[in-house]
Design a protein around this motif. Structure first.
Motif, short mmCIF file in Angstrom:
data_model
loop_
_atom_site.label_atom_id
_atom_site.label_comp_id
_atom_site.label_asym_id
_atom_site.label_seq_id
_atom_site.Cartn_x
_atom_site.Cartn_y
_atom_site.Cartn_z
N VAL A 112 39.32 35.12 41.87
CA VAL A 112 39.10 35.50 40.33
C VAL A 112 37.55 35.55 40.37
O VAL A 112 36.69 34.83 40.65
CB VAL A 112 39.66 34.63 39.72
CG1 VAL A 112 39.42 34.82 38.37
CG2 VAL A 112 41.09 34.47 39.77
N VAL A 113 37.13 36.78 39.62
CA VAL A 113 35.92 37.06 39.10
C VAL A 113 35.88 36.90 37.77
O VAL A 113 36.58 37.54 36.95
CB VAL A 113 35.50 38.55 39.77
CG1 VAL A 113 34.11 38.63 39.46
CG2 VAL A 113 35.65 38.46 41.30
N CYS A 114 34.73 36.44 37.24
CA CYS A 114 34.30 36.29 35.88
C CYS A 114 33.42 36.88 35.57
O CYS A 114 32.12 36.46 36.19
CB CYS A 114 34.61 34.72 35.45
SG CYS A 114 34.53 34.61 33.67
N VAL A 115 33.08 37.73 34.59
CA VAL A 115 32.02 38.37 34.10
C VAL A 115 31.59 37.85 32.80
O VAL A 115 32.27 37.81 31.83
CB VAL A 115 32.19 39.94 33.85
CG1 VAL A 115 31.11 40.89 33.45
CG2 VAL A 115 32.57 40.56 35.23
N LEU A 116 30.26 37.67 32.66
CA LEU A 116 29.81 36.94 31.39
C LEU A 116 28.51 37.60 31.06
O LEU A 116 27.61 37.86 31.96
CB LEU A 116 29.96 35.70 31.17
CG LEU A 116 29.13 34.61 32.13
CD1 LEU A 116 28.83 33.23 31.38
CD2 LEU A 116 29.62 34.34 33.34
N PHE A 204 39.28 38.46 36.20
CA PHE A 204 40.15 39.45 37.03
C PHE A 204 40.49 38.95 38.37
O PHE A 204 39.13 38.47 39.10
CB PHE A 204 39.88 40.89 36.80
CG PHE A 204 38.64 41.01 36.87
CD1 PHE A 204 38.26 41.52 38.24
CD2 PHE A 204 37.68 41.23 35.86
CE1 PHE A 204 36.81 41.71 38.48
CE2 PHE A 204 36.25 41.49 36.15
CZ PHE A 204 35.94 41.75 37.43
N LYS A 205 41.44 39.41 39.30
CA LYS A 205 41.25 39.26 40.38
C LYS A 205 40.32 40.54 40.87
O LYS A 205 40.66 41.52 40.65
CB LYS A 205 42.69 39.29 41.00
CG LYS A 205 43.69 38.19 40.82
CD LYS A 205 44.94 38.19 41.57
CE LYS A 205 45.72 37.01 41.12
NZ LYS A 205 47.09 37.19 41.77
N LEU A 206 39.63 40.07 42.06
CA LEU A 206 38.72 40.99 42.80
C LEU A 206 39.42 42.18 42.88
O LEU A 206 39.15 43.62 42.92
CB LEU A 206 38.14 40.41 44.14
CG LEU A 206 37.29 41.35 44.78
CD1 LEU A 206 36.01 41.69 44.06
CD2 LEU A 206 36.67 40.65 46.19
N GLY A 207 40.69 42.14 43.52
CA GLY A 207 41.52 43.19 44.23
C GLY A 207 41.91 44.18 42.82
O GLY A 207 41.93 45.48 43.16
N TYR A 208 42.15 43.72 41.82
CA TYR A 208 42.32 44.55 40.55
C TYR A 208 41.16 45.33 40.38
O TYR A 208 41.51 46.74 40.27
CB TYR A 208 42.59 43.64 39.36
CG TYR A 208 42.71 44.37 38.10
CD1 TYR A 208 43.74 45.30 37.83
CD2 TYR A 208 41.76 44.42 37.14
CE1 TYR A 208 44.00 46.04 36.61
CE2 TYR A 208 41.79 45.08 36.15
CZ TYR A 208 42.87 46.05 35.71
OH TYR A 208 42.95 46.78 34.76
N LEU A 209 40.11 45.12 40.30
CA LEU A 209 38.89 45.99 40.09
C LEU A 209 38.62 46.78 41.18
O LEU A 209 38.38 48.14 40.95
CB LEU A 209 37.60 45.40 39.76
CG LEU A 209 36.52 46.04 38.96
CD1 LEU A 209 37.19 46.60 37.58
CD2 LEU A 209 35.41 45.50 38.54
N LEU A 210 38.66 46.39 42.38
CA LEU A 210 38.55 47.47 43.69
C LEU A 210 39.69 48.63 43.72
O LEU A 210 39.49 49.65 43.81
CB LEU A 210 38.72 46.57 44.86
CG LEU A 210 37.48 45.49 45.13
CD1 LEU A 210 37.86 44.75 46.45
CD2 LEU A 210 36.43 46.37 45.32
N GLY A 211 40.64 48.21 43.16
CA GLY A 211 42.05 49.11 42.84
C GLY A 211 41.66 50.33 41.95
O GLY A 211 41.86 51.41 42.25
N ILE A 212 40.90 49.84 40.89
CA ILE A 212 40.28 50.77 39.79
C ILE A 212 39.33 51.71 40.43
O ILE A 212 39.31 53.07 40.32
CB ILE A 212 39.63 50.11 38.61
CG1 ILE A 212 41.09 49.35 37.82
CG2 ILE A 212 38.96 50.99 37.72
CD1 ILE A 212 40.66 48.70 36.59
N LEU A 213 38.41 51.18 41.35
CA LEU A 213 37.31 52.08 41.93
C LEU A 213 37.66 52.93 42.93
O LEU A 213 37.56 54.07 43.11
CB LEU A 213 36.21 50.92 42.70
CG LEU A 213 35.56 49.83 41.59
CD1 LEU A 213 34.49 49.46 42.39
CD2 LEU A 213 34.66 50.82 40.74
#
Length: 291
Positions: A112-116, A204-213
Motif C-alpha cells: 500500500v502506497v499513501c500520497v500526502l 492505494f495498492k501499488l498494483g492499482y496505479l501501475l494498472g492505470i499507467l
C-alpha cells in the motif's frame, strides 16, 4: 506490512506570493514555531511528525530538481528523493514515484502506497490515522482510501468528499462523489450531508496505479518513464485518478487539520506578527510583516 509514503513537495505556492515563488517554495520557509523559541519549515515539521509515528523510514519525497539542494539541507540527507525533471502537477509526480517504488525499490504490487502533501498542518493524531489506511485498503477492497476531515466551517477553499453509506462495523464511509471548491452556500449544503474536507491524502495498492499507467500505455520502469515525463498530462491526481475510480472509501478525522496554502491559514499558525526587520504601527490590525 509496510506502508510506503510519497510526500509531495508541492508547487510554487502562488497564493503566498511574493514570499513563496518558483525559486523559493513555501515549504522551505522557516515560519512555524517549534515551541523552543526557534522556527521550522513545513517540510521540517511534517518530517518530524512522520518520524514520531514511525513512518519516516518508509517515506520518499517527490520533488523537482530545483528543490533538491534546499530539501537535502533541511532534512540533512535523511530521506530518499524521487526527482522530477520539471513540475507537471500531482498525477505525473505520483506516477513517477510509483514507477520508482516498483522498478528501483522492488516494492510488491500488493504493498500500500499513501500520497500526502507537505503543506498541511495537523496534530500527531492525524499521522496515526494515516497508519490506519493500510488496513482500510485491504479490508475494504476499494481502489482508493482517503482521509476526510470534518469541516470546521463552510469554506470554498477546499474540495469536499460526499459520503454515501457507512460500512457496517467499519470505521470508514463509501464515497458517493467529489466536489472541488464549491461556493459557501453549496458548502453549507454539503456539510448537512455529512461531507468531509478532502485533505489530499490518498492510499492505494501499488498494483492499482501501475494498472492505470499500463492502461494509458506509459512505461512502468522508472528510467523509461523519466525519459518520457513530458508526455504525461499536466493534471492533478484528483481529476486523473480519484474522480475516475469505481470504488473509493473515506476514513473520517475530527482532529486538527488545515491547509497552509493561504496567508490566512499560514499566519494563524505563526506565533508572532513580525519576522525579520520591520515596524508595524499601532493603528494596524490583523497585520503580519515577514521580511
Amino acid at each position: 506490512m509496510t506502508l510506503r509514503i510519497i510526500l509531495l513537495s508541492g508547487g510554487s505556492g502562488k497564493r503566498l506570493w511574493p514570499l513563496s515563488n518558483e525559486i523559493r517554495s513555501k515549504i522551505f520557509l522557516k515560519l512555524l514555531p517549534t515551541g523552543n523559541g526557534k522556527r521550522e519549515s513545513m517540510l521540517e515539521r511534517i518530517w518530524g511528525q512522520l518520524n514520531t509515528v514511525g513512518l519516516a523510514g518508509s517515506t520518499y519525497v517527490a520533488a523537482r530538481k530545483s528543490q533538491l539542494d534546499l530539501l537535502q539541507s533541511q532534512l540533512d540527507h535523511q530521506v530518499p528523493v524521487i526527482v522530477e525533471p520539471d513540475r507537471r502537477d500531482t498525477f505525473p509526480a505520483v506516477a513517477l514515484a510509483v514507477s520508482y517504488l516498483y522498478s528501483i525499490c522492488r516494492a510488491r504490487l500488493s504493498e500500500v502506497v499513501c500520497v500526502l502533501p507537505v503543506d498541511l498542518c495537523a496534530d500527531d493524531g492525524f499521522f496515526h490515522t494515516i497508519k490506519k489506511l493500510e488496513n482500510i485498503v485491504f479490508t475494504s477492497g476499494a481502489d482508493l482510501a482517503l482521509i476526510g476531515v470534518k469541516p470546521a466551517y463552510p469554506s470554498g477553499e477546499y474540495g469536499y468528499i460526499i459520503p454515501d453509506v457507512a460500512e457496517e462495523d467499519g470505521d470508514y464511509f463509501i464515497v458517493r462523489h467529489f466536489t472541488e471548491k464549491p461556493s459557501e452556500t453549496e458548502a453549507r449544503a454539503f456539510i448537512k450531508q455529512n461531507a468531509f474536507w478532502n485533505c489530499g491524502v490518498f492510499a492505494f495498492k501499488l498494483g492499482y496505479l501501475l494498472g492505470i499507467l499500463k492502461g494509458k500505455r506509459y512505461p512502468l520502469q522508472y528510467e523509461s518513464l523519466l525519459k518520457q515525463y513530458e508526455r504525461l498530462p499536466k493534471i492533478s491526481f484528483d481529476y486523473e485518478v480519484a474522480e475516475q475510480a469505481t470504488s473509493v472509501v473515506v476514513l473520517p478525522y475530527e482532529g486538527q487539520w488545515k491547509d497552509l496554502g493561504s496567508w490566512n491559514t499560514l499566519t494563524a499558525e505563526m506565533d508572532t506578527n513580525l519576522i525579520g526587520k520591520g515596524v508595524i504601527s499601532e493603528d494596524c490590525t490583523n497585520t503580519h510583516l515577514i521580511n
